[in-house]
Design a protein around this motif. Structure first.
Motif: not given
Length: 348
Positions: A287-307
């Protein structure tokens, strides 16, 4: 339409308190109360509630047995009201395994004050439960990796790769499924699950029983090793810090972030600083949005992300927000997440 709630608890005081707390929210209607599961069974038929609150320790029928019968015969969203004890933690984790959506804690002393303090959280969880997806899985439904063919074994021997996973509502069972599929030599894994302090150690111990990895509650300064998974302590933030060529856990007592402590966002931020592209990250049901913006920062840095996808999530809040922000490289059903994280870590 307000969410219709049936309160099931053997304590008249708790029934009264929960009724008063929930009735203050204009989006919730308490349609009835029951002192035990047998009376509750009849009231469910009569009142057709949207959500149940359920105590785990009741006369005439054990709360877990009632929950198991309910999920088999007439599935309904259930929010458990659990005691803050080690036994209460074990029973609550079992309830989540049986299909309960979430839980709130009931203090042993000064119940009235404690429950009133949890009022806004309880209301939020009840409303969330009304929209949640009921997912029940038999224990060890996913094959464990120890029986896998040798070709699937992955030779991660050092902390050169890291997997970071965040979760909230529904995450206790989602994490069990993921870790059941991890081999004993999987990359080091750090986990933040929103959970109270009294529940995080029993939760880590339970995950350890279901995984070929060594799963433990994170301790401040502990080295982060391959084949090990580290669960953030309830009420504390977990960060990954670099110590020369190694990584270590940092457990801190800072302010809540994104309203949570532990916060997935805090962990993801630390992973970005300490690990760079040597990690992969996943955001599971919650529930909520914790971690979502930080996950975007990871992806923008070239880190592979999965949801996790919506169909297998109990609540598509955190992963759904991340998806809408563009933070996800891939959206996958729960049963495909562990194999994909291993594959991505191998190629990171």
């Amino acid at each position: 339409m307000p969410v219709k709630v049936l309160i099931i608890d053997d304590s008249a005081l708790v029934r009264q308190l929960l009724t008063e707390i929930l009735s203050k929210d204009p989006e919730i209607e308490v349609v009835g109360v029951a002192p035990d599961p047998l009376i509750a069974r009849e009231k469910i038929k009569q009142l057709k509630p949207d959500v149940l609150t359920l105590d785990v320790e009741m006369p005439r029928m054990d709360g877990l047995q009632f929950l198991a019968n309910l999920m088999r015969l007439h599935p309904l969203p259930v929010v458990m009201v659990s005691s803050l004890t080690e036994a209460g933690a074990d029973v609550t984790l079992k309830a989540l395994e049986l299909g309960a959506i979430d839980f709130v804690t009931k203090p042993k002393l000064d119940v009235a004050k404690g429950l009133t303090a949890y009022g806004p959280i309880l209301c939020e969880k009840v409303k969330m439960a009304a929209k949640a997806r009921i997912i029940t899985r038999p224990p060890q439904a996913v094959p464990r990796p120890v029986a896998a063919a040798p070709a699937t074994a992955m030779a991660f021997r050092t902390t050169d790769k890291l997997i970071a996973i965040g979760a909230s509502a529904g995450g206790t069972e989602a994490l069990r499924v993921v870790l059941e599929m991890m081999p004993p030599d999987a990359p080091a894994t750090v986990i933040t699950q929103h959970i109270p302090a009294e529940f995080s150690r029993p939760f880590a111990e339970r995950l350890n029983r279901h995984s070929a990895m060594v799963v433990m509650q994170a301790e401040d300064g502990a080295p982060i090793l391959a084949g090990h998974a580290y669960v953030a302590p309830g009420g504390k933030h977990l960060e990954v810090v670099r110590d020369g060529a190694r990584w270590r856990c940092r457990v801190s007592d800072g302010e809540p972030v994104n309203r949570h402590k532990p916060s997935v966002g805090v962990m993801f931020d630390s992973v970005l600083k300490a690990c760079g592209t040597n990690c992969v990250a996943a955001l599971l049901t919650g529930m909520g949005d914790d971690g979502s913006r930080e996950l975007l920062a990871l992806r923008q840095a070239g880190i592979r992300t999965v949801v996790q996808d919506e169909a297998t999530s109990v609540v598509w809040g955190m992963p759904g927000t991340a998806y809408r922000l563009g933070a996800a490289d891939e959206v996958l059903p729960l049963e495909r997440i562990a194999p994909r994280l291993l594959e991505l870590a191998r190629n990171a």
